[in-house]
Write a protein that holds these residues in place. Sequence first.
Motif, PDB file in Angstrom:
ATOM      1  N   ASN A  95       0.828  -1.209   0.000  1.00 15.62           N
ATOM      2  CA  ASN A  95       0.000   0.000   0.000  1.00 15.62           C
ATOM      3  C   ASN A  95       0.861   1.256   0.000  1.00 15.62           C
ATOM      4  O   ASN A  95       0.503   2.272   0.595  1.00 15.62           O
ATOM      5  CB  ASN A  95      -0.921  -0.003   1.229  1.00 15.62           C
ATOM      6  N   ALA A  96       2.000   1.196  -0.661  1.00 13.19           N
ATOM      7  CA  ALA A  96       2.942   2.319  -0.641  1.00 13.19           C
ATOM      8  C   ALA A  96       2.473   3.439  -1.562  1.00 13.19           C
ATOM      9  O   ALA A  96       1.854   3.200  -2.600  1.00 13.19           O
ATOM     10  CB  ALA A  96       4.330   1.840  -1.061  1.00 13.19           C
ATOM     11  N   ASP A  97       2.789   4.677  -1.158  1.00 10.73           N
ATOM     12  CA  ASP A  97       2.530   5.811  -2.037  1.00 10.73           C
ATOM     13  C   ASP A  97       3.699   5.960  -3.015  1.00 10.73           C
ATOM     14  O   ASP A  97       4.651   5.184  -3.000  1.00 10.73           O
ATOM     15  CB  ASP A  97       2.322   7.091  -1.214  1.00 10.73           C
ATOM     16  N   ASP A  98       3.608   6.981  -3.874  1.00 11.45           N
ATOM     17  CA  ASP A  98       4.647   7.144  -4.901  1.00 11.45           C
ATOM     18  C   ASP A  98       6.012   7.424  -4.285  1.00 11.45           C
ATOM     19  O   ASP A  98       7.039   6.936  -4.769  1.00 11.45           O
ATOM     20  CB  ASP A  98       4.252   8.278  -5.847  1.00 11.45           C
ATOM     21  N   ARG A  99       6.043   8.221  -3.216  1.00 15.59           N
ATOM     22  CA  ARG A  99       7.324   8.564  -2.588  1.00 15.59           C
ATOM     23  C   ARG A  99       7.990   7.315  -2.015  1.00 15.59           C
ATOM     24  O   ARG A  99       9.195   7.101  -2.184  1.00 15.59           O
ATOM     25  CB  ARG A  99       7.097   9.584  -1.483  1.00 15.59           C
ATOM     26  N   THR A 100       7.193   6.472  -1.349  1.00  9.94           N
ATOM     27  CA  THR A 100       7.755   5.248  -0.775  1.00  9.94           C
ATOM     28  C   THR A 100       8.227   4.299  -1.864  1.00  9.94           C
ATOM     29  O   THR A 100       9.289   3.686  -1.753  1.00  9.94           O
ATOM     30  CB  THR A 100       6.706   4.563   0.113  1.00  9.94           C
ATOM     31  N   GLU A 101       7.447   4.186  -2.936  1.00 11.10           N
ATOM     32  CA  GLU A 101       7.846   3.290  -4.037  1.00 11.10           C
ATOM     33  C   GLU A 101       9.142   3.761  -4.690  1.00 11.10           C
ATOM     34  O   GLU A 101      10.017   2.945  -5.017  1.00 11.10           O
ATOM     35  CB  GLU A 101       6.732   3.218  -5.081  1.00 11.10           C
ATOM     36  N   GLN A 102       9.294   5.074  -4.853  1.00 12.40           N
ATOM     37  CA  GLN A 102      10.535   5.598  -5.432  1.00 12.40           C
ATOM     38  C   GLN A 102      11.721   5.312  -4.524  1.00 12.40           C
ATOM     39  O   GLN A 102      12.810   4.977  -4.999  1.00 12.40           O
ATOM     40  CB  GLN A 102      10.394   7.096  -5.674  1.00 12.40           C
ATOM     41  N   GLY A 103      11.515   5.447  -3.191  1.00 11.92           N
ATOM     42  CA  GLY A 103      12.599   5.149  -2.254  1.00 11.92           C
ATOM     43  C   GLY A 103      13.009   3.695  -2.289  1.00 11.92           C
ATOM     44  O   GLY A 103      14.201   3.363  -2.261  1.00 11.92           O
ATOM     45  N   ARG A 130       5.937  -4.583  -7.978  1.00 14.85           N
ATOM     46  CA  ARG A 130       5.117  -4.782  -9.174  1.00 14.85           C
ATOM     47  C   ARG A 130       3.677  -5.084  -8.792  1.00 14.85           C
ATOM     48  O   ARG A 130       2.736  -4.606  -9.429  1.00 14.85           O
ATOM     49  CB  ARG A 130       5.686  -5.919 -10.007  1.00 14.85           C
ATOM     50  N   LYS A 131       3.487  -5.853  -7.728  1.00 16.75           N
ATOM     51  CA  LYS A 131       2.127  -6.143  -7.276  1.00 16.75           C
ATOM     52  C   LYS A 131       1.440  -4.866  -6.828  1.00 16.75           C
ATOM     53  O   LYS A 131       0.258  -4.661  -7.051  1.00 16.75           O
ATOM     54  CB  LYS A 131       2.167  -7.141  -6.130  1.00 16.75           C
ATOM     55  N   ARG A 132       2.178  -3.971  -6.198  1.00 15.22           N
ATOM     56  CA  ARG A 132       1.598  -2.708  -5.741  1.00 15.22           C
ATOM     57  C   ARG A 132       1.144  -1.869  -6.907  1.00 15.22           C
ATOM     58  O   ARG A 132       0.086  -1.248  -6.886  1.00 15.22           O
ATOM     59  CB  ARG A 132       2.630  -1.946  -4.902  1.00 15.22           C
ATOM     60  N   SER A 133       1.930  -1.829  -8.007  1.00 21.68           N
ATOM     61  CA  SER A 133       1.577  -1.032  -9.175  1.00 21.68           C
ATOM     62  C   SER A 133       0.293  -1.530  -9.818  1.00 21.68           C
ATOM     63  O   SER A 133      -0.572  -0.752 -10.223  1.00 21.68           O
ATOM     64  CB  SER A 133       2.732  -1.057 -10.188  1.00 21.68           C
ATOM     65  N   LEU A 134       0.109  -2.852  -9.887  1.00 23.21           N
ATOM     66  CA  LEU A 134      -1.111  -3.408 -10.464  1.00 23.21           C
ATOM     67  C   LEU A 134      -2.314  -3.077  -9.596  1.00 23.21           C
ATOM     68  O   LEU A 134      -3.374  -2.682 -10.087  1.00 23.21           O
ATOM     69  CB  LEU A 134      -0.957  -4.927 -10.609  1.00 23.21           C
ATOM     70  N   ASN A 135      -2.171  -3.214  -8.275  1.00 22.71           N
ATOM     71  CA  ASN A 135      -3.284  -2.900  -7.377  1.00 22.71           C
ATOM     72  C   ASN A 135      -3.656  -1.437  -7.437  1.00 22.71           C
ATOM     73  O   ASN A 135      -4.820  -1.062  -7.368  1.00 22.71           O
ATOM     74  CB  ASN A 135      -2.916  -3.279  -5.934  1.00 22.71           C
ATOM     75  N   SER A 136      -2.662  -0.543  -7.576  1.00 25.10           N
ATOM     76  CA  SER A 136      -2.919   0.887  -7.650  1.00 25.10           C
ATOM     77  C   SER A 136      -3.687   1.245  -8.904  1.00 25.10           C
ATOM     78  O   SER A 136      -4.590   2.072  -8.898  1.00 25.10           O
ATOM     79  CB  SER A 136      -1.595   1.656  -7.597  1.00 25.10           C
ATOM     80  N   ALA A 137      -3.354   0.595 -10.037  1.00 25.93           N
ATOM     81  CA  ALA A 137      -4.055   0.891 -11.288  1.00 25.93           C
ATOM     82  C   ALA A 137      -5.513   0.471 -11.214  1.00 25.93           C
ATOM     83  O   ALA A 137      -6.413   1.185 -11.657  1.00 25.93           O
ATOM     84  CB  ALA A 137      -3.354   0.178 -12.444  1.00 25.93           C
TER      85      ALA A 137
END
Length: 357
Positions: A95-103, A130-137
């Motif tokens: 459930n990471a936001d963009d800032r956490t994913e970039q870090g 990658r799983k987080r990106s799919l769930n976010s979309a």
Amino acid sequence: MTSFSESALEQKLSELNNSQQSIQTLSLWVIHHRKHSKVIVNVWYKELLKAKPSRKLTFMYLANDVIQNSKKKGPEYTKEFAVVLGKAFQYVGKNADDRTEQGLTRLLNVWKERGVYSSTQLENFRSGLRKRSLNSAVSNNDNSSVGIKEHPSLAKKHKKRHHHHHDIKVPKIVVPSPPPASIEQEPAKEAILETVQRSPGRVPPDPDAIVKAILELENSASSDAAVREKIASFPPEVSDISLLDRIRDKEAGAKLVQQVNEASALLAEYNGRLGVELEERQQIAKMLSDFITVQKEQLAQNALKLEEYQQKLQKVNQVRNELKSHIQNLPDLTLLPDVTGGLAPLPSAGDLFSLAQ
């Protein structure tokens, strides 16, 4: 500080913040107790699962600092963290936001460049993102169809009401607008704000500046007893609309309007001063928080140095005692018998040459 315990580590992890100094201080402590690496990594992962979303990336930064700075002393942490990092990346990236994913992506890139972990391990770590990106979309598509409509019955609750009091025409009440927020501040306070904004959480503010700012609060708006007393002296009709029925003539209405205008002007000016005071107090609170944080971090570093030098002192004392014991066990040459027995001294080099001739 002199010994390791799980409770001590849990306390230090709860106090960990995102500043570089806080991360490095705790990293030094963890590396110092590397013989407990397995327990430390397990506690780290347990506290990561309980941490707030805003602090999860800080835990990952701590792991990175420990892994990279402990390689010279041994591979313990590199191996122990490898066991839990796959689950950690999956949990933090879920459930990471963009800032956490970039870090997290930056950490993986750094480990790849420096060869901290193998490509297979890094691919395992990266799968959680990658799983987080799919769930976010999928979540964004579901939320795009949500709309809010205003209930039509709300419009019926805002009809205007007209009151007539003996057909008296009351003059219009003028409510002055509060003063602008950008009120000019004194140079000393501007310097304090600049210090906090320039280096938050890293460099402690000047203690003299903090003391000066706190002393200036003695003359703040909330300490102005004269204004508060004047506000309290206004008649109750100024603030209680239910008392308007007491107005019986035009003269009384005009007098009340004048009192309301005076009270409104005074309150607007006083509220503006209180707003400025509130901003000043918030800045001072931030300065005090930064100062205390840095002092705690410096205290932790000094405690580590103290422990290191106490160990060195213990070794020096041990060598000194052994040397003292060795000296005491040496024989006393004055108590040995006279081995010369009155014999003539051995010839010198000059005597040997003269005999040869």
